[in-house]
Scaffold this active site. Sequence first.
Site, mmCIF file in Angstrom:
data_model
loop_
_atom_site.group_PDB
_atom_site.id
_atom_site.type_symbol
_atom_site.label_atom_id
_atom_site.label_comp_id
_atom_site.label_asym_id
_atom_site.label_seq_id
_atom_site.Cartn_x
_atom_site.Cartn_y
_atom_site.Cartn_z
ATOM 1 C CB SER A 221 -0.976 -0.045 1.173
ATOM 2 O OG SER A 221 -2.040 0.858 0.990
ATOM 3 C CG ASP A 337 -6.552 -3.366 -3.911
ATOM 4 O OD1 ASP A 337 -7.412 -2.711 -3.297
ATOM 5 O OD2 ASP A 337 -5.324 -3.241 -3.722
ATOM 6 C CG HIS A 368 -5.277 -2.981 -0.129
ATOM 7 N ND1 HIS A 368 -4.646 -2.446 -1.220
ATOM 8 C CD2 HIS A 368 -4.769 -2.331 0.955
ATOM 9 C CE1 HIS A 368 -3.805 -1.517 -0.830
ATOM 10 N NE2 HIS A 368 -3.840 -1.434 0.483
#
Length: 617
Positions: A221, A337, A368
């Site tokens: 991320s 995601d 994710h």
Amino acid sequence: MNTSFFTFRFRSLAIAFGIQVLTLACLTAQEHAKPVFKDGEAQIVEAFNTPEKWIRHDLFVETTFDSDGDGKLDRMHVDVTRPYQTETEGLKLPVIYESSPYYAGVAPDVEGLFWDVHHELGEMGKARKHPDVVRTGQRPIISNSQIGLWVPRGYIVVHSSSPGTGLSQGAPTVGGDNESLAPKAVIDWLNGRAKGYTEPYGNEEVKAYWSTGKVGMTGTSYNGTIPLAAATTGVEGLEVIIPVAPNTSYYHYYRSNGLVRSPGGYLGEDIDVLYDFINSGDEAKRPSNNARVRDGEMMQGMDRITGDYNAFWAGRDYLNAMGPMKAALLMSHGFNDWNVMPEHSYRIYNKAREMGLETGIYYHQFGHGGPPPLSMMNKWFTHYLHGIDNGIENEPHKAWIVREDDKIDKPTPYTDYPNPDAEAITLYPVGGAPEIGQLSKLEVPDQDPETLIDNYSFDGEALAKAEITSHRLLYVTPKLTEDLHISGIPKITIKLASSKPAANLSVWLVSLPWDDSRNARTTDNIITRGWADPQNHKSLTNGTPLEVGRYYELSFDLQPDDQIIKAGQQIGLMIFSSDKAFTLHPKPGTQLAIDPNGTHLMLPVVGGMAAYSKAVN
């Protein structure tokens, strides 16, 4: 024979043998621990797998910028975890480096943190709250991530807090230049080109004498964005990056083809919300940083009124900064995601491939996060950081995709992504509103427009499952008689008219019938999605209000996908206006008229039209 002679000879041999044994023992004791490799991967070395002996310390690396405006160059807080042999035996090792804005805590999720989305398009929405971050963590250790995996395998692990977070000086900018230059400074320090100090304002230097200078970066991320940010500087020593679900463009994260769109799961988030979320730095510097960055640069540039692309967003798009990049790239992402969407990885992978960089891409079918299999990461780090010739740069497969029923660590190798055997086929809508229409291989001329009525209170799942509704248009293929493999980026062209000067436009590709059972997989229902602002039908940088009743044509990409649609399913193209989970929520009632004669879907199918025709025959 003289017995004293035998006694002398025996003693002499004993002494000689003893000396030889002692010499071998000394040689054994002098053998130093070093990395061990097998099948192209770094192995766990027991001499390194001694956490109680690891040397752990922190320092502050001086950067080339002053982002908090105090007249001093910012220093980044860095921690180091290394095998004790780097101190006692002079061992030098390469570095696995992760940087993050999250290590020292984040803002609480208070009511009013996010922007209110219940308003008309073209409005700002009421002011939101700005909660403070309570900083956490103690020196010297910033994080324990990556350490257990890589230190026992012959690496040093380094962490740093990004600017304006934790004990790192400066200001958070969420994609500003300092977030690229900060990790560059750390890598420069690891190569002896920048200065490190024992204290944030002290003058006692710290040297990275234990570093070979070769660095690999990874993270998930935001922590996966920073490796790319560092790589765009072209810094020497950064040999390879493995970003996992990285945000590669803050415009693509918070906007979509001109439309103000939230990331999945965070309705009402915007770049200034993320600024507040990570703002864990020096409490005394926060007021001036807030005024300059959040309330100044961000409020002037982020533009929640039009959603247009501008210089502010262009400066936070790493695709625009890739020119100097030379690090090898292994990209990782999930096709489902809906937070950091899969386009983020593909656009960077595609550009790196065009630049001639050594690249690979790993996609799975989940949401994710989700790094590549450890063995794959190990081989990439082993090759680029230890210099072991394990052949990965000559690997015939550049893409690894986890198939629908497989485990996340068992990807199927492909020559590349999209699948080289995929060809775009064109499918056309045949009207049926308010019921379900057809998605046909053949264009049907002279159709009348079909109308839908916007109402955000109906979410996408409800609209896809409805047999009759005036709030969406749905066109489906015949039932598949064989599995159909989609690979690539679907593209939609829509001809529409609006009853208001502005409207949301949302498009889903779905697999029907919808499976809402507990056993439904993430791949069972939503194939892919996309959103756009019809006001940006000509220009992403200059949207113009729609003339009521006038038809406009716009084309845009849906999110990348690689999915096998099972026999017995139907592929549905669903067109609607406000997407409850992603878009603003204007007052219901806006009407969109869709002209089927100017609307079509380009779908990338492995085997092209021949495969599709066989599957629907």
